[in-house]
Scaffold this active site. Structure first.
Site, PDB file in Angstrom:
ATOM      1  N   CYS A  42       0.862  -1.184   0.000  1.00 19.89           N
ATOM      2  CA  CYS A  42       0.000   0.000   0.000  1.00 19.89           C
ATOM      3  C   CYS A  42       0.897   1.233   0.000  1.00 19.89           C
ATOM      4  CB  CYS A  42      -0.866  -0.040   1.262  1.00 19.89           C
ATOM      5  SG  CYS A  42      -1.869   1.433   1.551  1.00 19.89           S
ATOM      6  N   SER A  44       0.763   3.639   1.843  1.00 20.68           N
ATOM      7  CA  SER A  44       1.057   4.048   3.231  1.00 20.68           C
ATOM      8  C   SER A  44       2.393   3.474   3.704  1.00 20.68           C
ATOM      9  CB  SER A  44      -0.062   3.606   4.169  1.00 20.68           C
ATOM     10  OG  SER A  44      -1.292   4.178   3.781  1.00 20.68           O
ATOM     11  N   HIS A  47       5.071   5.850   2.785  1.00 19.78           N
ATOM     12  CA  HIS A  47       5.109   7.124   3.522  1.00 19.78           C
ATOM     13  C   HIS A  47       6.112   7.084   4.676  1.00 19.78           C
ATOM     14  CE1 HIS A  47       1.916   8.620   1.144  1.00 19.78           C
ATOM     15  NE2 HIS A  47       0.918   8.010   1.748  1.00 19.78           N
ATOM     16  N   HIS A  64       0.975  -4.040   5.862  1.00 18.39           N
ATOM     17  CA  HIS A  64      -0.234  -4.050   6.703  1.00 18.39           C
ATOM     18  C   HIS A  64      -1.448  -4.552   5.914  1.00 18.39           C
ATOM     19  CE1 HIS A  64      -0.101  -0.193   4.625  1.00 18.39           C
ATOM     20  NE2 HIS A  64      -1.410  -0.199   4.666  1.00 18.39           N
ATOM     21  N   CYS A 170      -6.671  -3.630   3.765  1.00 20.42           N
ATOM     22  CA  CYS A 170      -6.524  -2.161   3.762  1.00 20.42           C
ATOM     23  C   CYS A 170      -7.103  -1.525   2.505  1.00 20.42           C
ATOM     24  CB  CYS A 170      -5.076  -1.712   3.958  1.00 20.42           C
ATOM     25  SG  CYS A 170      -4.908   0.084   3.858  1.00 20.42           S
TER      26      CYS A 170
HETATM   27  N1  LIG Z   1      -7.456   6.921   4.922  1.00 19.21           N
HETATM   28  C1  LIG Z   1      -7.015   5.680   5.045  1.00 19.21           C
HETATM   29  O1  LIG Z   1      -7.452   4.938   5.919  1.00 19.21           O
HETATM   30  C2  LIG Z   1      -6.013   5.140   4.081  1.00 19.21           C
HETATM   31  C3  LIG Z   1      -5.815   3.766   3.960  1.00 19.21           C
HETATM   32  C4  LIG Z   1      -4.953   3.295   2.978  1.00 19.21           C
HETATM   33  C5  LIG Z   1      -4.251   4.181   2.188  1.00 19.21           C
HETATM   34  N2  LIG Z   1      -4.435   5.514   2.371  1.00 19.21           N
HETATM   35  C6  LIG Z   1      -3.771   6.498   1.519  1.00 19.21           C
HETATM   36  O2  LIG Z   1      -4.456   6.531   0.286  1.00 19.21           O
HETATM   37  C7  LIG Z   1      -3.563   7.045  -0.711  1.00 19.21           C
HETATM   38  C8  LIG Z   1      -3.603   6.161  -1.944  1.00 19.21           C
HETATM   39  O3  LIG Z   1      -2.951   4.926  -1.668  1.00 19.21           O
HETATM   40  P1  LIG Z   1      -2.742   3.849  -2.822  1.00 19.21           P
HETATM   41  O4  LIG Z   1      -2.143   2.661  -2.162  1.00 19.21           O
HETATM   42  O5  LIG Z   1      -3.974   3.732  -3.618  1.00 19.21           O
HETATM   43  O6  LIG Z   1      -1.623   4.574  -3.713  1.00 19.21           O
HETATM   44  P2  LIG Z   1      -1.250   4.254  -5.237  1.00 19.21           P
HETATM   45  O7  LIG Z   1       0.128   4.727  -5.434  1.00 19.21           O
HETATM   46  O8  LIG Z   1      -1.593   2.844  -5.545  1.00 19.21           O
HETATM   47  O9  LIG Z   1      -2.277   5.153  -6.084  1.00 19.21           O
HETATM   48  C9  LIG Z   1      -2.214   6.549  -6.151  1.00 19.21           C
HETATM   49  C10 LIG Z   1      -2.738   6.972  -7.527  1.00 19.21           C
HETATM   50  O10 LIG Z   1      -2.861   8.393  -7.557  1.00 19.21           O
HETATM   51  C11 LIG Z   1      -2.488   8.811  -8.874  1.00 19.21           C
HETATM   52  N3  LIG Z   1      -2.186  10.254  -8.815  1.00 19.21           N
HETATM   53  C12 LIG Z   1      -1.071  10.862  -8.332  1.00 19.21           C
HETATM   54  N4  LIG Z   1      -1.203  12.211  -8.431  1.00 19.21           N
HETATM   55  C13 LIG Z   1      -2.422  12.445  -8.973  1.00 19.21           C
HETATM   56  C14 LIG Z   1      -3.141  13.632  -9.316  1.00 19.21           C
HETATM   57  N5  LIG Z   1      -2.619  14.840  -9.095  1.00 19.21           N
HETATM   58  N6  LIG Z   1      -4.367  13.502  -9.885  1.00 19.21           N
HETATM   59  C15 LIG Z   1      -4.896  12.281 -10.100  1.00 19.21           C
HETATM   60  N7  LIG Z   1      -4.267  11.127  -9.777  1.00 19.21           N
HETATM   61  C16 LIG Z   1      -3.049  11.213  -9.225  1.00 19.21           C
HETATM   62  C17 LIG Z   1      -1.332   7.901  -9.220  1.00 19.21           C
HETATM   63  O11 LIG Z   1      -1.102   7.855 -10.620  1.00 19.21           O
HETATM   64  C18 LIG Z   1      -1.829   6.566  -8.666  1.00 19.21           C
HETATM   65  O12 LIG Z   1      -2.577   5.850  -9.637  1.00 19.21           O
HETATM   66  C19 LIG Z   1      -2.196   7.130  -0.037  1.00 19.21           C
HETATM   67  O13 LIG Z   1      -2.002   8.441   0.447  1.00 19.21           O
HETATM   68  C20 LIG Z   1      -2.353   6.184   1.142  1.00 19.21           C
HETATM   69  O14 LIG Z   1      -1.450   6.466   2.199  1.00 19.21           O
HETATM   70  C21 LIG Z   1      -5.302   6.007   3.281  1.00 19.21           C
HETATM   71 ZN   LIG Z   2      -2.824   0.691   3.502  1.00 18.96          ZN
END
Ligand SMILES: NC(=O)c1ccc[n+]([C@@H]2O[C@H](COP(=O)([O-])OP(=O)(O)OC[C@H]3O[C@@H](n4cnc5c(N)ncnc54)[C@H](O)[C@@H]3O)[C@@H](O)[C@H]2O)c1
Ligand SMILES: [Zn+2]
Ligand SMILES: [Zn+2]
Length: 373
Positions: A42, A44, A47, A64, A170
Site C-alpha cells: 500500500c 502508506s 510514507h 499491513h 486495507c
Molecule cells: N485513509 C485511510 O485509511 C487510508 C488507507 C490506505 C491508504 N491511504 C492512503 O491513500 C492514498 C492512496 O494509496 P494507494 O495505495 O492507492 O496509492 P497508489 O500509489 O496505488 O495510487 C495513487 C494513484 O494516484 C495517482 N495520482 C497521483 N497524483 C495524482 C493527481 N494529481 N491527480 C490524479 N491522480 C493522481 C497515481 O497515478 C496513482 O494511480 C495514499 O495516500 C495512502 O497512504 C489512506
Molecule cells: Zn494501507
C-alpha cells in the site's frame, strides 16, 4: 522462530527496505501466529520511507495488508483456532471502547497506537540485530509470519484465495468504503475519484455498487485510466482541469455530487480545485494521507460554506472490519467484487524495493508479495 522481514532502519530518508533475518516470539495472551499467503503493498508503507508519515523510532517492519492461516494460538484466545483463515485488518477493533461501542470500529482507541512502534501491549514481538522491531499497524506483513493480537484478525471462508483476500486488509475496504460510507454515494449520482491506484480503484467499485450514474476516474497514468474503465468508470481524464470541464458539461454547470481524493500524497493545493468540482450540498472526501506536517491549505471557505458543501475525512473508508471484510469476501465469491483484477504484479519478499519503485512509477494497481503457503 527465525524468518525474514523487510525493515526500515532510517525512517524518512528514502533509504529503502532492508530484507534480513528477524526473530519472532511465540504468541502471548490473546495473540496468534499466522503463516501468511501474501502481503499487498500500500502507498502508506512508502510514507514511512519518504517521511510523509514521520516516525521517530526504528526499526520498523512494513506491510499491513495480509491474509493467512493461523498456525499457533496463544493463551486466552477465544473465537479463533489453528487452521482458521484470517484477513489482517490494518486497524484493530477491540470491540468495547467508546468508538467500537457505537460501531465506529475504524476509530477504535486501540488503533491510535498502530504506529507507536510496539505490539498493543507495549512490548516487542519481533527482533532484529538484537533490537526490538516495531510493526506497521501492529502487523508487519513484510514477513512470511506474523504474531498479532486477535483484535486485528477477521475470519473468512476457506474457499477465498488468501493471496487476493490480503488486499481486503486495507486498500480494498478503504477505497470501497470511501464511496459507500464516507461519501454515501446514492443512486444516479455523479462521482469523481481523483487517483485510481490500489485505493481509488476500489472507490470506483464502491461508486458503481451504489448505482452512481457517472463515475469519473482522474489519473495521469494511462494504464490506470484503462483499468478504471474495467472497474466500471464511465469516464476517464488525465487531470483536474479536464475533470472540471467534463463535470461542468455533464451536470449543466452544477458540479459532481461526490468527489473523492485518493491520490498517493494529498498535497494541500489539491483541495480547492477538488471542492470547486463539488455541487451545492455535495461532499468532498479526503482518503489520501497528506504530509503530516502540512498545515496551510489554500481553500475558498466562503464558497464552500455558502454552498453547503461537506468535507469528510475517512480512515479505512469508514468501514467496520468485522462486518465489511466478510461482506467483501462474499461479494467476491458471488462474482460481484473484482479482487483478482487488482493484482497487477507479484513479487518475492526480496524484491520489495522493486515493488515499491513500481508503485511510485504508477505501474501497478496493487503489487503483491507472495509467500510459500
Ligand atoms: N485513509 C485511510 O485509511 C487510508 C488507507 C490506505 C491508504 N491511504 C492512503 O491513500 C492514498 C492512496 O494509496 P494507494 O495505495 O492507492 O496509492 P497508489 O500509489 O496505488 O495510487 C495513487 C494513484 O494516484 C495517482 N495520482 C497521483 N497524483 C495524482 C493527481 N494529481 N491527480 C490524479 N491522480 C493522481 C497515481 O497515478 C496513482 O494511480 C495514499 O495516500 C495512502 O497512504 C489512506
Ligand atoms: Zn494501507
Ligand atoms: Zn475499540
Amino acid at each position: 522462530m527465525k524468518t525474514m522481514g523487510a525493515l526500515i532502519w532510517e525512517p524518512g530518508t528514502r533509504s529503502g527496505w532492508s530484507v534480513e533475518e528477524i526473530e519472532i516470539d511465540p504468541p502471548k495472551s490473546r495473540e496468534v501466529k499466522i503463516k501468511l499467503a501474501a502481503s499487498g503493498i500500500c502507498h502508506s508503507d512508502d510514507h514511512v520511507d519518504t517521511g510523509d508519515i514521520p516516525l521517530d523510532w526504528a526499526p520498523i517492519i512494513g506491510g499491513h495488508e495480509g491474509a493467512g492461516i493461523i498456525e499457533e494460538v496463544g493463551p486466552h484466545v477465544t473465537g479463533f483456532e489453528v487452521g482458521d483463515h484470517v484477513v489482517l485488518s490494518f486497524m484493530p477493533a477491540c470491540g468495547h471502547c467508546e468508538k467500537c461501542n457505537v460501531g465506529l470500529t475504524n476509530l477504535c482507541t486501540m488503533g491510535a497506537g498502530v504506529l507507536g512502534g510496539f505490539a498493543p501491549d507495549g512490548t516487542h514481538r519481533i527482533h532484529a540485530r538484537g533490537q526490538g522491531v516495531g510493526p506497521f499497524s501492529y502487523l508487519g506483513t513484510f514477513s512470511p509470519y506474523v504474531v498479532v493480537n486477535i483484535d486485528s484478525c477477521v475470519k473468512i471462508g476457506k474457499d477465498i484465495p488468501l493471496d487476493k483476500a490480503a488486499l481486503i486488509g486495507c486498500g480494498v475496504p478503504t477505497g470501497w468504503g470511501s464511496s459507500v460510507y464516507a461519501a454515501d454515494v446514492q443512486l444516479g449520482e455523479t462521482v469523481v475519484v481523483i487517483g485510481t491506484g490500489g485505493v481509488g480503484m476500489n472507490a470506483v467499485q464502491g461508486a458503481v455498487h451504489k448505482g452512481a450514474k457517472n463515475v469519473i476516474a482522474v489519473d495521469p497514468v494511462e494504464f490506470k485510466r484503462d483499468q478504471a474503465k474495467k472497474f466500471g468508470a464511465t469516464h476517464t481524464v488525465n487531470d483536474l482541469t479536464q475533470a472540471a470541464e467534463l463535470v461542468s458539461d455533464m451536470t449543466g454547470g452544477q458540479g459532481a455530487d461526490k468527489v473523492l481524493i485518493t491520490v498517493d500524497v494529498a498535497h494541500g493545493e489539491l483541495l480547492n480545485p477538488a471542492q470547486e468540482m463539488v455541487c451545492r450540498g455535495g461532499t468532498l472526501v479526503v482518503t489520501s494521507a497528506a504530509p503530516v506536517t502540512q498545515r496551510d491549505v489554500p481553500f475558498d471557505l466562503f464558497t464552500f460554506a455558502m454552498s453547503g458543501k461537506r468535507l469528510q475525512g475517512t480512515l479505512y473508508g469508514s468501514t467496520n472490519a468485522r462486518r465489511d471484510i466478510p461482506l467483501i469476501a462474499d461479494m467476491y465469491r458471488r462474482g460481484e467484487f473484482k479482487l483478482d483484477e487488482l493484482v497487477t504484479k507479484t513479487y518475492e519478499l526480496e524484491q520489495v524495493n522493486e515493488a515499491i519503485t513500481d508503485m511510485r512509477e504508477g505501474k501497478n494497481i496493487r503489487g503483491v508479495i507472495m509467500y510459500d503457503l
